[in-house]
Design an enzyme around this catalytic site. Sequence first.
Site, PDB file in Angstrom:
ATOM      1  N   LYS A  56      17.457  42.691  34.901  1.00  0.00           N
ATOM      2  CA  LYS A  56      17.192  41.151  35.053  1.00  0.00           C
ATOM      3  C   LYS A  56      15.831  41.572  35.164  1.00  0.00           C
ATOM      4  O   LYS A  56      14.595  40.286  34.314  1.00  0.00           O
ATOM      5  CB  LYS A  56      17.789  40.687  36.321  1.00  0.00           C
ATOM      6  CG  LYS A  56      19.028  40.570  36.695  1.00  0.00           C
ATOM      7  CD  LYS A  56      19.726  40.600  38.095  1.00  0.00           C
ATOM      8  CE  LYS A  56      21.101  40.121  38.460  1.00  0.00           C
ATOM      9  NZ  LYS A  56      21.672  40.093  39.031  1.00  0.00           N
ATOM     10  N   GLU A  79      29.035  43.435  40.594  1.00  0.00           N
ATOM     11  CA  GLU A  79      29.795  44.263  38.751  1.00  0.00           C
ATOM     12  C   GLU A  79      30.851  45.057  38.706  1.00  0.00           C
ATOM     13  O   GLU A  79      31.139  45.517  39.507  1.00  0.00           O
ATOM     14  CB  GLU A  79      28.889  45.370  38.270  1.00  0.00           C
ATOM     15  CG  GLU A  79      27.262  44.486  38.400  1.00  0.00           C
ATOM     16  CD  GLU A  79      27.626  43.193  37.132  1.00  0.00           C
ATOM     17  OE1 GLU A  79      27.713  42.730  35.472  1.00  0.00           O
ATOM     18  OE2 GLU A  79      26.932  41.976  37.700  1.00  0.00           O
TER      19      GLU A  79
HETATM   20  P1  NAP Z   1      34.987  40.634  36.016  1.00  0.00           P
HETATM   21  O1  NAP Z   1      36.003  39.970  36.483  1.00  0.00           O
HETATM   22  O2  NAP Z   1      35.018  41.760  35.216  1.00  0.00           O
HETATM   23  O3  NAP Z   1      36.164  39.603  33.583  1.00  0.00           O
HETATM   24  C1  NAP Z   1      35.961  40.178  32.757  1.00  0.00           C
HETATM   25  C2  NAP Z   1      36.467  39.426  32.051  1.00  0.00           C
HETATM   26  O4  NAP Z   1      36.482  39.951  30.508  1.00  0.00           O
HETATM   27  C3  NAP Z   1      37.913  39.761  32.083  1.00  0.00           C
HETATM   28  O5  NAP Z   1      38.908  38.427  31.924  1.00  0.00           O
HETATM   29  C4  NAP Z   1      38.538  40.946  31.121  1.00  0.00           C
HETATM   30  O6  NAP Z   1      39.605  40.910  30.544  1.00  0.00           O
HETATM   31  C5  NAP Z   1      37.343  40.836  29.862  1.00  0.00           C
HETATM   32  N1  NAP Z   1      36.817  41.806  29.087  1.00  0.00           N
HETATM   33  C6  NAP Z   1      36.831  42.607  29.280  1.00  0.00           C
HETATM   34  N2  NAP Z   1      35.746  43.621  28.674  1.00  0.00           N
HETATM   35  C7  NAP Z   1      36.360  43.110  27.197  1.00  0.00           C
HETATM   36  C8  NAP Z   1      36.315  43.277  26.117  1.00  0.00           C
HETATM   37  N3  NAP Z   1      35.528  44.285  25.589  1.00  0.00           N
HETATM   38  N4  NAP Z   1      36.885  43.081  24.786  1.00  0.00           N
HETATM   39  C9  NAP Z   1      37.558  41.201  25.361  1.00  0.00           C
HETATM   40  N5  NAP Z   1      37.684  40.549  26.811  1.00  0.00           N
HETATM   41  C10 NAP Z   1      36.835  41.606  28.228  1.00  0.00           C
HETATM   42  O7  NAP Z   1      34.008  39.982  34.792  1.00  0.00           O
HETATM   43  P2  NAP Z   1      32.747  38.952  35.463  1.00  0.00           P
HETATM   44  O8  NAP Z   1      32.564  39.656  37.310  1.00  0.00           O
HETATM   45  O9  NAP Z   1      33.686  37.352  35.583  1.00  0.00           O
HETATM   46  O10 NAP Z   1      31.398  39.284  34.543  1.00  0.00           O
HETATM   47  C11 NAP Z   1      30.983  38.270  33.866  1.00  0.00           C
HETATM   48  C12 NAP Z   1      29.722  38.953  33.297  1.00  0.00           C
HETATM   49  O11 NAP Z   1      28.882  38.159  33.827  1.00  0.00           O
HETATM   50  C13 NAP Z   1      29.290  39.918  33.175  1.00  0.00           C
HETATM   51  O12 NAP Z   1      28.281  40.675  32.825  1.00  0.00           O
HETATM   52  C14 NAP Z   1      28.417  40.591  34.861  1.00  0.00           C
HETATM   53  O13 NAP Z   1      27.024  40.743  34.910  1.00  0.00           O
HETATM   54  C15 NAP Z   1      28.398  38.693  34.491  1.00  0.00           C
HETATM   55  N6  NAP Z   1      27.550  38.409  35.650  1.00  0.00           N
HETATM   56  C16 NAP Z   1      28.549  37.459  36.979  1.00  0.00           C
HETATM   57  C17 NAP Z   1      28.056  36.925  37.651  1.00  0.00           C
HETATM   58  C18 NAP Z   1      28.888  37.608  39.029  1.00  0.00           C
HETATM   59  O14 NAP Z   1      28.674  37.206  40.729  1.00  0.00           O
HETATM   60  N7  NAP Z   1      30.030  38.201  39.219  1.00  0.00           N
HETATM   61  C19 NAP Z   1      27.100  36.809  38.651  1.00  0.00           C
HETATM   62  C20 NAP Z   1      26.423  36.450  37.045  1.00  0.00           C
HETATM   63  C21 NAP Z   1      26.118  37.319  36.222  1.00  0.00           C
HETATM   64  P3  NAP Z   1      40.876  41.300  31.108  1.00  0.00           P
HETATM   65  O15 NAP Z   1      41.321  39.722  32.389  1.00  0.00           O
HETATM   66  O16 NAP Z   1      42.379  40.936  30.188  1.00  0.00           O
HETATM   67  O17 NAP Z   1      41.035  42.115  32.031  1.00  0.00           O
HETATM   68  N1  HSE Z   2      26.065  42.053  40.778  1.00  0.00           N
HETATM   69  C1  HSE Z   2      25.680  41.161  40.170  1.00  0.00           C
HETATM   70  C2  HSE Z   2      24.927  40.511  41.771  1.00  0.00           C
HETATM   71  C3  HSE Z   2      25.724  39.338  39.547  1.00  0.00           C
HETATM   72  O1  HSE Z   2      25.353  40.503  42.624  1.00  0.00           O
HETATM   73  O2  HSE Z   2      23.620  39.690  41.989  1.00  0.00           O
HETATM   74  C4  HSE Z   2      24.823  38.281  39.775  1.00  0.00           C
HETATM   75  O3  HSE Z   2      24.202  38.632  38.286  1.00  0.00           O
END
Ligand code: NAP
Ligand code: HSE
Length: 413
Positions: free
Chosen positions: A203, A188
């Site tokens: 979760k 995260e």
């Molecule tokens: P991330 O890489 O931090 O990307 C977040 C994106 O959202 C960035 O493009 C950011 O803009 C934009 N953003 C953040 N706050 C915002 C706001 N208030 N208004 C508009 N745009 C905003 O996050 P991520 O890893 O892609 O994760 C996204 C979601 O998926 C999270 O909820 C996470 O828990 C979930 N998730 C992630 C994974 C994983 O493996 N990473 C797996 C399952 C679920 P900028 O680019 O301009 O900074």
């Molecule tokens: N940070 C989360 C993980 C992303 O490591 O499982 C998937 O929900």
Amino acid sequence: MVKIGLLGLGTIGRGIVEIINERREYLKAATGVDLRIKTALVRDINKKRDVDLSDIILTDNFEDILGNEEIDILVEVTGDLESAYDYITRGLKAGKHIVTANKAVVSKYFEEISQLAAEKDLAFLYEASVGGGIPVLKPLREQLALNRIDQVQGILNGTCNYILTRMVNENKEYDEVLKIAQRLGYAEADPTADVKGHDTLRKLRILASLALQGKIQEEDIILYGISNISKLDVENIKKMDSTIKLIAEAKRVYNGFTAIVQPTIVKNNNYFANVNMAFNSISFTGNFVGELKFYGAGAGKDPTANAVLSDCLDIALNSYRKGNPLGKESLVNLNSELMGRYYLRISKASRDILERLEDMTKELLTDEQVIKNKKEGFDLAIITKLVKLSSLNDLIANLGLEKDQYFLAKIME
Ligand code: NAP
Ligand code: HSE
């Protein structure tokens, strides 16, 4: 054509764009659905983005998406909590379907958003919020129609599982492996949510509420993370022909439930011992179907983006389950009844602490010579008798330890 407003263009948002860019034509031919991202919302529109954004309008103003009547689905992958809540609720009120990967927002506002979506007769789908790329929520919802589900259990966090696997298999240092998990896009934005167990807890809150059909909230779940694990713990656990996993479990018991997230020592021949790296596994048990197990990539760009787009496809094909999936069972929290045998390691321990633990101790893992030589300041490790977790916790609290001075893990029987 089904038009998407993409909220967030980070790890997962980029994955979503890449899959659509690669598969759009094939998808159209195979299903008749033409998925297109119309506009993407970000914080910084000037940031360089390593993805082909042709045909996608970038904006930093949510109103551009909300006010666009062509957009059918909002896909929320910002990771923010309160602004995501605002986007989702306003989106539903404006007649847009919602797909999200954001477990923090689903967990905190589960009942309210589910109710609002049902009232508006719109989809609120969040498959990617639990288990990354694993399709588990859809089968769970399907089985709920026929079964009473009595238990959900699983490894639900890719980052923690990746860290624990590499610490056990390669003797790596905790901090080093956490940094790699961050680089690989598993963690995260604030990785303490992963390692302290909050992500797993959210979760479990989602899974347990669906599975047990009662209101099981974040504060109803006992939580222990992995951030205190040391190399000594790993050595001790390996000597037990075992490995360590962060396991989440919710069970129906009598007229209530237990729900806990805790590091768990599992024998090397146990099913969970072979769920490694960033893979997750989730099982649930229904009274007719029996136990079903799901396994796959629990985190990462492509599998998670795939789960998000599967939800979008279900909306486009109108094949998703309608209505509010949450039940109204009134379940009593019976966490005070949780019992087990536990591994407990205390740093900077003393003979006094050892004596106070004596009644609960089944086996002493620390070399007795070390204790003889040192009155205090040694690492103490024990295995407890079968005890109530609440009694063990009371005793630990009375020892006056610092929060990072001990590591507790359940031993899976
Ligand atoms: P991330 O890489 O931090 O990307 C977040 C994106 O959202 C960035 O493009 C950011 O803009 C934009 N953003 C953040 N706050 C915002 C706001 N208030 N208004 C508009 N745009 C905003 O996050 P991520 O890893 O892609 O994760 C996204 C979601 O998926 C999270 O909820 C996470 O828990 C979930 N998730 C992630 C994974 C994983 O493996 N990473 C797996 C399952 C679920 P900028 O680019 O301009 O900074
Ligand atoms: N940070 C989360 C993980 C992303 O490591 O499982 C998937 O929900």
